[in-house]
Design a protein around this motif. Structure first.
Motif, PDB file in Angstrom:
ATOM      1  N   MET A   1       0.810  -1.206   0.000  1.00  0.00           N
ATOM      2  CA  MET A   1       0.000   0.000   0.000  1.00  0.00           C
ATOM      3  C   MET A   1       0.847   1.261   0.000  1.00  0.00           C
ATOM      4  O   MET A   1       0.369   2.333   0.311  1.00  0.00           O
ATOM      5  N   GLY A   2       2.135   1.148  -0.294  1.00  0.00           N
ATOM      6  CA  GLY A   2       2.981   2.336  -0.372  1.00  0.00           C
ATOM      7  C   GLY A   2       3.634   2.678   0.945  1.00  0.00           C
ATOM      8  O   GLY A   2       3.337   2.110   1.986  1.00  0.00           O
ATOM      9  N   PHE A   3       4.551   3.634   0.901  1.00  0.00           N
ATOM     10  CA  PHE A   3       5.286   4.020   2.099  1.00  0.00           C
ATOM     11  C   PHE A   3       4.914   5.436   2.528  1.00  0.00           C
ATOM     12  O   PHE A   3       4.430   6.248   1.739  1.00  0.00           O
ATOM     13  N   GLN A   4       5.135   5.741   3.811  1.00  0.00           N
ATOM     14  CA  GLN A   4       4.782   7.039   4.366  1.00  0.00           C
ATOM     15  C   GLN A   4       5.729   8.121   3.856  1.00  0.00           C
ATOM     16  O   GLN A   4       6.872   7.862   3.484  1.00  0.00           O
ATOM     17  N   PHE A   5       5.217   9.350   3.849  1.00  0.00           N
ATOM     18  CA  PHE A   5       6.068  10.480   3.493  1.00  0.00           C
ATOM     19  C   PHE A   5       5.652  11.699   4.302  1.00  0.00           C
ATOM     20  O   PHE A   5       4.514  12.155   4.227  1.00  0.00           O
ATOM     21  N   ILE A   6       6.585  12.219   5.097  1.00  0.00           N
ATOM     22  CA  ILE A   6       6.420  13.485   5.796  1.00  0.00           C
ATOM     23  C   ILE A   6       7.787  14.153   5.832  1.00  0.00           C
ATOM     24  O   ILE A   6       8.807  13.490   6.053  1.00  0.00           O
ATOM     25  N   HIS A   7       7.822  15.451   5.554  1.00  0.00           N
ATOM     26  CA  HIS A   7       9.096  16.150   5.436  1.00  0.00           C
ATOM     27  C   HIS A   7       8.993  17.549   6.037  1.00  0.00           C
ATOM     28  O   HIS A   7       7.945  18.191   5.939  1.00  0.00           O
ATOM     29  N   LEU A   8      10.084  18.008   6.660  1.00  0.00           N
ATOM     30  CA  LEU A   8      10.130  19.337   7.264  1.00  0.00           C
ATOM     31  C   LEU A   8      11.222  20.178   6.633  1.00  0.00           C
ATOM     32  O   LEU A   8      12.311  19.675   6.347  1.00  0.00           O
ATOM     33  N   ASN A   9      10.934  21.478   6.421  1.00  0.00           N
ATOM     34  CA  ASN A   9      11.937  22.448   5.982  1.00  0.00           C
ATOM     35  C   ASN A   9      11.835  23.687   6.857  1.00  0.00           C
ATOM     36  O   ASN A   9      10.761  23.997   7.392  1.00  0.00           O
ATOM     37  N   SER A  10      12.931  24.409   6.987  1.00  0.00           N
ATOM     38  CA  SER A  10      12.969  25.614   7.812  1.00  0.00           C
ATOM     39  C   SER A  10      13.214  26.845   6.939  1.00  0.00           C
ATOM     40  O   SER A  10      14.029  26.798   6.017  1.00  0.00           O
ATOM     41  N   TYR A  11      12.531  27.960   7.280  1.00  0.00           N
ATOM     42  CA  TYR A  11      12.639  29.161   6.459  1.00  0.00           C
ATOM     43  C   TYR A  11      12.740  30.422   7.316  1.00  0.00           C
ATOM     44  O   TYR A  11      12.260  30.466   8.449  1.00  0.00           O
ATOM     45  N   SER A  12      13.369  31.425   6.722  1.00  0.00           N
ATOM     46  CA  SER A  12      13.476  32.744   7.349  1.00  0.00           C
ATOM     47  C   SER A  12      12.621  33.742   6.577  1.00  0.00           C
ATOM     48  O   SER A  12      11.998  33.388   5.570  1.00  0.00           O
ATOM     49  N   ARG A  13      12.617  35.000   7.007  1.00  0.00           N
ATOM     50  CA  ARG A  13      11.764  36.010   6.360  1.00  0.00           C
ATOM     51  C   ARG A  13      12.382  36.565   5.080  1.00  0.00           C
ATOM     52  O   ARG A  13      11.736  37.300   4.342  1.00  0.00           O
ATOM     53  N   THR A  14      13.639  36.231   4.840  1.00  0.00           N
ATOM     54  CA  THR A  14      14.302  36.704   3.626  1.00  0.00           C
ATOM     55  C   THR A  14      15.016  35.554   2.937  1.00  0.00           C
ATOM     56  O   THR A  14      15.331  34.542   3.578  1.00  0.00           O
ATOM     57  N   ARG A  15      15.256  35.687   1.662  1.00  0.00           N
ATOM     58  CA  ARG A  15      15.982  34.644   0.944  1.00  0.00           C
ATOM     59  C   ARG A  15      17.420  34.580   1.441  1.00  0.00           C
ATOM     60  O   ARG A  15      18.039  35.601   1.723  1.00  0.00           O
ATOM     61  N   THR A  16      17.924  33.363   1.549  1.00  0.00           N
ATOM     62  CA  THR A  16      19.301  33.172   1.996  1.00  0.00           C
ATOM     63  C   THR A  16      20.102  32.479   0.906  1.00  0.00           C
ATOM     64  O   THR A  16      19.571  31.683   0.131  1.00  0.00           O
ATOM     65  N   LYS A  17      21.384  32.770   0.866  1.00  0.00           N
ATOM     66  CA  LYS A  17      22.260  32.202  -0.156  1.00  0.00           C
ATOM     67  C   LYS A  17      22.792  30.851   0.300  1.00  0.00           C
ATOM     68  O   LYS A  17      23.177  30.670   1.449  1.00  0.00           O
ATOM     69  N   THR A  18      22.803  29.900  -0.620  1.00  0.00           N
ATOM     70  CA  THR A  18      23.390  28.585  -0.364  1.00  0.00           C
ATOM     71  C   THR A  18      24.319  28.239  -1.516  1.00  0.00           C
ATOM     72  O   THR A  18      24.380  28.954  -2.519  1.00  0.00           O
ATOM     73  N   LYS A  19      25.037  27.140  -1.388  1.00  0.00           N
ATOM     74  CA  LYS A  19      25.953  26.735  -2.454  1.00  0.00           C
ATOM     75  C   LYS A  19      25.198  26.363  -3.724  1.00  0.00           C
ATOM     76  O   LYS A  19      25.758  26.357  -4.814  1.00  0.00           O
ATOM     77  N   ASP A  20      23.897  26.058  -3.559  1.00  0.00           N
ATOM     78  CA  ASP A  20      23.073  25.698  -4.717  1.00  0.00           C
ATOM     79  C   ASP A  20      22.255  26.881  -5.240  1.00  0.00           C
ATOM     80  O   ASP A  20      21.407  26.724  -6.113  1.00  0.00           O
ATOM     81  N   GLY A  21      22.504  28.057  -4.690  1.00  0.00           N
ATOM     82  CA  GLY A  21      21.757  29.248  -5.110  1.00  0.00           C
ATOM     83  C   GLY A  21      20.955  29.809  -3.956  1.00  0.00           C
ATOM     84  O   GLY A  21      21.150  29.434  -2.797  1.00  0.00           O
ATOM     85  N   ALA A  22      20.035  30.721  -4.259  1.00  0.00           N
ATOM     86  CA  ALA A  22      19.236  31.349  -3.219  1.00  0.00           C
ATOM     87  C   ALA A  22      18.125  30.418  -2.739  1.00  0.00           C
ATOM     88  O   ALA A  22      17.420  29.798  -3.538  1.00  0.00           O
ATOM     89  N   LYS A  23      17.991  30.331  -1.412  1.00  0.00           N
ATOM     90  CA  LYS A  23      16.927  29.527  -0.827  1.00  0.00           C
ATOM     91  C   LYS A  23      15.688  30.388  -0.652  1.00  0.00           C
ATOM     92  O   LYS A  23      15.774  31.535  -0.226  1.00  0.00           O
TER      93      LYS A  23
END
Length: 283
Positions: A1-23
Protein backbone atom coordinates in the motif's frame (compact mmCIF):
# COMPACT_ATOMS: atom_id res chain seq x y z
CA UNK A 1 0.00 0.00 0.00
CA UNK A 2 2.98 2.34 -0.37
CA UNK A 3 5.29 4.02 2.10
CA UNK A 4 4.78 7.04 4.37
CA UNK A 5 6.07 10.48 3.49
CA UNK A 6 6.42 13.48 5.80
CA UNK A 7 9.10 16.15 5.44
CA UNK A 8 10.13 19.34 7.26
CA UNK A 9 11.94 22.45 5.98
CA UNK A 10 12.97 25.61 7.81
CA UNK A 11 12.64 29.16 6.46
CA UNK A 12 13.48 32.74 7.35
CA UNK A 13 11.76 36.01 6.36
CA UNK A 14 14.30 36.70 3.63
CA UNK A 15 15.98 34.64 0.94
CA UNK A 16 19.30 33.17 2.00
CA UNK A 17 22.26 32.20 -0.16
CA UNK A 18 23.39 28.59 -0.36
CA UNK A 19 25.95 26.73 -2.45
CA UNK A 20 23.07 25.70 -4.72
CA UNK A 21 21.76 29.25 -5.11
CA UNK A 22 19.24 31.35 -3.22
CA UNK A 23 16.93 29.53 -0.83
CA UNK A 24 13.31 30.58 -0.85
CA UNK A 25 12.01 32.73 1.99
CA UNK A 26 8.91 32.04 4.09
CA UNK A 27 7.11 34.58 1.89
CA UNK A 28 8.01 32.59 -1.25
CA UNK A 29 6.83 29.34 0.31
CA UNK A 30 3.50 30.84 1.37
CA UNK A 31 2.97 32.38 -2.07
CA UNK A 32 3.58 28.98 -3.66
CA UNK A 33 1.09 27.43 -1.27
CA UNK A 34 -1.52 30.06 -2.14
CA UNK A 35 -0.85 29.51 -5.86
CA UNK A 36 0.25 33.11 -6.39
CA UNK A 37 1.16 33.74 -10.02
CA UNK A 38 4.89 33.41 -10.62
CA UNK A 39 5.38 31.10 -7.63
CA UNK A 40 3.78 27.91 -8.92
CA UNK A 41 5.12 27.48 -12.44
CA UNK A 42 5.57 23.75 -11.80
CA UNK A 43 1.76 23.34 -11.76
CA UNK A 44 0.10 23.24 -15.18
CA UNK A 45 -3.37 24.32 -14.04
CA UNK A 46 -3.13 25.90 -10.54
CA UNK A 47 -6.21 25.99 -8.35
CA UNK A 48 -6.70 27.62 -4.92
CA UNK A 49 -5.63 25.50 -1.94
CA UNK A 50 -8.18 23.68 0.20
CA UNK A 51 -8.03 25.21 3.67
CA UNK A 52 -8.09 22.49 6.34
CA UNK A 53 -6.96 24.71 9.25
CA UNK A 54 -6.67 28.50 9.16
CA UNK A 55 -8.26 31.18 6.97
CA UNK A 56 -8.18 31.95 3.25
CA UNK A 57 -6.03 35.01 4.04
CA UNK A 58 -3.35 32.82 5.61
CA UNK A 59 -0.48 34.41 3.66
CA UNK A 60 -0.99 37.89 5.14
CA UNK A 61 -1.83 36.50 8.55
CA UNK A 62 1.30 34.34 8.73
CA UNK A 63 3.48 37.21 7.49
CA UNK A 64 2.26 39.28 10.42
CA UNK A 65 2.77 36.40 12.86
CA UNK A 66 6.34 35.96 11.61
CA UNK A 67 7.07 39.66 12.11
CA UNK A 68 5.47 39.62 15.56
CA UNK A 69 7.55 36.59 16.50
CA UNK A 70 10.75 38.25 15.26
CA UNK A 71 9.94 41.40 17.25
CA UNK A 72 9.58 39.29 20.40
CA UNK A 73 13.07 37.83 20.07
CA UNK A 74 16.53 39.07 21.03
CA UNK A 75 19.88 37.33 20.76
CA UNK A 76 22.22 36.73 23.69
CA UNK A 77 23.66 40.21 23.25
CA UNK A 78 20.26 41.87 23.17
CA UNK A 79 20.25 42.51 19.43
CA UNK A 80 17.13 42.33 17.28
CA UNK A 81 16.17 39.14 15.49
CA UNK A 82 17.98 38.81 12.16
CA UNK A 83 16.05 38.92 8.90
CA UNK A 84 17.69 35.64 7.89
CA UNK A 85 16.92 34.01 11.24
CA UNK A 86 14.87 30.82 10.92
CA UNK A 87 11.30 31.36 12.09
CA UNK A 88 8.93 28.97 10.27
CA UNK A 89 8.75 25.22 9.71
CA UNK A 90 7.02 24.31 6.46
CA UNK A 91 6.13 20.65 6.24
CA UNK A 92 4.35 18.31 3.87
CA UNK A 93 2.83 14.84 4.10
CA UNK A 94 1.42 12.88 1.20
CA UNK A 95 -0.48 9.77 0.15
CA UNK A 96 0.90 6.99 -2.09
CA UNK A 97 -1.10 6.71 -5.34
CA UNK A 98 -2.03 3.10 -4.51
CA UNK A 99 -3.47 4.03 -1.09
CA UNK A 100 -5.85 6.85 -2.00
CA UNK A 101 -8.84 5.05 -0.49
CA UNK A 102 -7.28 5.72 2.93
CA UNK A 103 -6.40 9.36 2.19
CA UNK A 104 -9.09 10.89 4.41
CA UNK A 105 -7.99 8.74 7.36
CA UNK A 106 -4.31 9.49 6.66
CA UNK A 107 -5.14 13.21 6.68
CA UNK A 108 -7.10 12.96 9.93
CA UNK A 109 -4.40 10.94 11.70
CA UNK A 110 -1.63 13.19 10.36
CA UNK A 111 -3.34 16.38 11.52
CA UNK A 112 -3.86 14.85 14.97
CA UNK A 113 -0.16 13.94 15.01
CA UNK A 114 0.83 17.51 14.11
CA UNK A 115 -1.34 18.98 16.86
CA UNK A 116 -0.05 16.41 19.35
CA UNK A 117 3.54 17.31 18.46
CA UNK A 118 3.35 21.12 18.12
CA UNK A 119 -0.04 22.14 19.51
CA UNK A 120 -1.28 25.63 18.63
CA UNK A 121 2.04 26.43 16.94
CA UNK A 122 0.56 24.69 13.88
CA UNK A 123 -0.99 27.79 12.31
CA UNK A 124 -2.21 26.70 8.89
CA UNK A 125 -2.89 23.38 7.15
CA UNK A 126 -3.81 23.29 3.45
CA UNK A 127 -4.34 20.64 0.80
CA UNK A 128 -3.38 20.92 -2.87
CA UNK A 129 -5.64 19.15 -5.34
CA UNK A 130 -4.01 20.37 -8.54
CA UNK A 131 -1.06 17.96 -8.61
CA UNK A 132 -0.84 14.23 -9.34
CA UNK A 133 0.08 13.16 -5.80
CA UNK A 134 -2.35 14.01 -3.00
CA UNK A 135 -0.54 16.06 -0.35
CA UNK A 136 -1.00 18.50 2.51
CA UNK A 137 1.22 21.41 3.60
CA UNK A 138 1.43 22.70 7.17
CA UNK A 139 3.13 25.75 8.69
CA UNK A 140 4.52 26.05 12.21
CA UNK A 141 5.59 29.25 13.99
CA UNK A 142 7.12 29.37 17.50
CA UNK A 143 5.42 31.11 20.39
CA UNK A 144 6.77 34.54 21.30
CA UNK A 145 10.08 34.25 23.11
CA UNK A 146 10.50 30.61 22.13
CA UNK A 147 13.66 29.45 20.35
CA UNK A 148 12.96 28.21 16.85
CA UNK A 149 15.44 25.34 17.10
CA UNK A 150 13.50 23.90 20.05
CA UNK A 151 10.58 23.17 17.68
CA UNK A 152 12.66 21.28 15.12
CA UNK A 153 13.50 17.77 16.38
CA UNK A 154 16.81 17.54 14.50
CA UNK A 155 18.07 21.02 15.38
CA UNK A 156 17.08 20.61 19.01
CA UNK A 157 19.03 17.35 19.32
CA UNK A 158 22.10 18.80 17.58
CA UNK A 159 22.07 21.86 19.86
CA UNK A 160 22.04 19.66 22.95
CA UNK A 161 25.29 18.05 21.79
CA UNK A 162 26.75 21.43 20.81
CA UNK A 163 25.93 22.94 24.22
CA UNK A 164 27.91 20.10 25.78
CA UNK A 165 30.93 20.82 23.58
CA UNK A 166 30.17 17.95 21.21
CA UNK A 167 32.03 17.75 17.91
CA UNK A 168 30.35 18.64 14.60
CA UNK A 169 30.20 14.98 13.62
CA UNK A 170 28.42 14.16 16.88
CA UNK A 171 25.96 16.98 16.27
CA UNK A 172 25.19 15.67 12.78
CA UNK A 173 24.67 12.18 14.16
CA UNK A 174 22.27 13.48 16.82
CA UNK A 175 20.38 15.43 14.14
CA UNK A 176 19.93 12.34 11.95
CA UNK A 177 18.90 10.14 14.86
CA UNK A 178 16.30 12.68 16.01
CA UNK A 179 14.83 12.99 12.52
CA UNK A 180 14.72 9.22 12.24
CA UNK A 181 12.87 9.10 15.56
CA UNK A 182 10.44 11.72 14.21
CA UNK A 183 9.71 9.41 11.27
CA UNK A 184 9.24 6.50 13.70
CA UNK A 185 6.75 8.56 15.73
CA UNK A 186 4.83 9.42 12.56
CA UNK A 187 4.77 5.76 11.60
CA UNK A 188 3.40 4.70 15.00
CA UNK A 189 0.73 7.42 14.94
CA UNK A 190 -0.19 7.43 11.24
CA UNK A 191 1.59 5.01 8.92
CA UNK A 192 1.11 1.75 10.79
CA UNK A 193 -2.68 1.87 11.13
CA UNK A 194 -3.11 3.04 7.54
CA UNK A 195 -1.16 0.22 5.92
CA UNK A 196 1.92 2.34 5.07
CA UNK A 197 5.47 1.07 5.40
CA UNK A 198 8.10 2.99 7.36
CA UNK A 199 10.64 2.89 4.49
CA UNK A 200 10.33 2.72 0.72
CA UNK A 201 11.86 0.07 -1.58
CA UNK A 202 14.82 2.28 -2.49
CA UNK A 203 15.95 2.71 1.12
CA UNK A 204 15.57 -1.01 1.80
CA UNK A 205 17.04 -2.08 -1.57
CA UNK A 206 14.22 -4.53 -2.18
CA UNK A 207 13.31 -6.35 -5.34
CA UNK A 208 9.87 -5.77 -6.81
CA UNK A 209 8.54 -9.01 -5.33
CA UNK A 210 10.06 -8.29 -1.92
CA UNK A 211 8.54 -4.79 -1.92
CA UNK A 212 5.13 -6.23 -2.84
CA UNK A 213 5.38 -8.62 0.11
CA UNK A 214 6.29 -5.79 2.51
CA UNK A 215 3.30 -3.70 1.33
CA UNK A 216 0.93 -6.64 1.78
CA UNK A 217 2.26 -7.25 5.29
CA UNK A 218 1.74 -3.57 6.15
CA UNK A 219 -1.86 -3.74 4.95
CA UNK A 220 -2.49 -6.94 6.89
CA UNK A 221 -1.07 -5.41 10.09
CA UNK A 222 -3.37 -2.39 9.72
CA UNK A 223 -6.41 -4.65 9.26
CA UNK A 224 -5.45 -6.77 12.27
CA UNK A 225 -5.10 -3.63 14.39
CA UNK A 226 -8.61 -2.51 13.40
CA UNK A 227 -10.05 -5.94 14.28
CA UNK A 228 -8.32 -5.86 17.68
CA UNK A 229 -9.65 -2.37 18.35
CA UNK A 230 -13.17 -3.45 17.48
CA UNK A 231 -12.95 -6.49 19.76
CA UNK A 232 -11.92 -4.21 22.64
CA UNK A 233 -14.88 -1.91 21.96
CA UNK A 234 -17.20 -4.92 21.85
CA UNK A 235 -15.82 -6.17 25.16
CA UNK A 236 -16.49 -2.78 26.76
CA UNK A 237 -20.15 -2.87 25.67
CA UNK A 238 -20.59 -6.45 26.95
CA UNK A 239 -18.97 -5.48 30.27
CA UNK A 240 -21.27 -2.48 30.68
CA UNK A 241 -24.32 -4.61 29.89
CA UNK A 242 -23.22 -7.15 32.52
CA UNK A 243 -22.89 -4.40 35.15
CA UNK A 244 -26.39 -3.22 34.35
CA UNK A 245 -27.85 -6.71 34.73
CA UNK A 246 -26.02 -7.12 38.03
CA UNK A 247 -27.40 -3.86 39.43
CA UNK A 248 -30.86 -4.63 38.13
CA UNK A 249 -30.89 -8.00 39.93
CA UNK A 250 -29.66 -6.35 43.10
CA UNK A 251 -32.48 -3.79 42.97
CA UNK A 252 -35.07 -6.51 42.44
CA UNK A 253 -33.62 -8.51 45.33
CA UNK A 254 -34.14 -5.68 47.82
CA UNK A 255 -37.60 -4.97 46.46
CA UNK A 256 -36.78 -1.75 44.61
CA UNK A 257 -39.01 -1.73 41.56
CA UNK A 258 -37.60 1.52 40.18
CA UNK A 259 -34.15 1.64 38.68
CA UNK A 260 -31.73 3.99 40.37
CA UNK A 261 -30.36 7.01 38.52
CA UNK A 262 -26.97 5.40 38.00
CA UNK A 263 -28.67 2.44 36.31
CA UNK A 264 -30.49 4.75 33.93
CA UNK A 265 -27.23 6.50 33.18
CA UNK A 266 -25.57 3.16 32.45
CA UNK A 267 -28.43 2.11 30.16
CA UNK A 268 -28.00 5.32 28.18
CA UNK A 269 -24.23 4.79 27.96
CA UNK A 270 -24.64 1.22 26.70
CA UNK A 271 -27.17 2.33 24.10
CA UNK A 272 -24.92 5.14 22.82
CA UNK A 273 -21.95 2.77 22.54
CA UNK A 274 -24.02 0.22 20.67
CA UNK A 275 -25.17 2.87 18.22
CA UNK A 276 -21.64 4.18 17.79
CA UNK A 277 -20.01 0.83 17.12
CA UNK A 278 -22.79 -1.11 15.38
CA UNK A 279 -21.14 -0.61 12.00
CA UNK A 280 -17.79 -1.75 13.40
CA UNK A 281 -18.84 -4.87 15.26
CA UNK A 282 -20.05 -7.40 12.73
CA UNK A 283 -19.06 -11.00 13.33
Amino acid sequence: MGFQFIHLNSYSRTRTKTKDGAKWSAQDILNEADRTKGHCDHVKEPSPPIILEGSKDFVKELQKELDDYANSMKDKKGRNFRKDGLCMIAGVFSCPPDNEKNWEKIKEDSINFLKKTWGKRVKVIIEHGDEACKHVHFYIIPNHGEKFDDLHPGKKAANLIKDNNGLKGEQNKAYKEAMSQFQDDYYMNVGHQNGLTRLGPGRKRLTREEWKKVKNEALLNAEMDKKSENLIKKAVIISQAAKFEEKNLENNKIGNKNLKKDNLKLVKEIYENEQKYTSLIKD
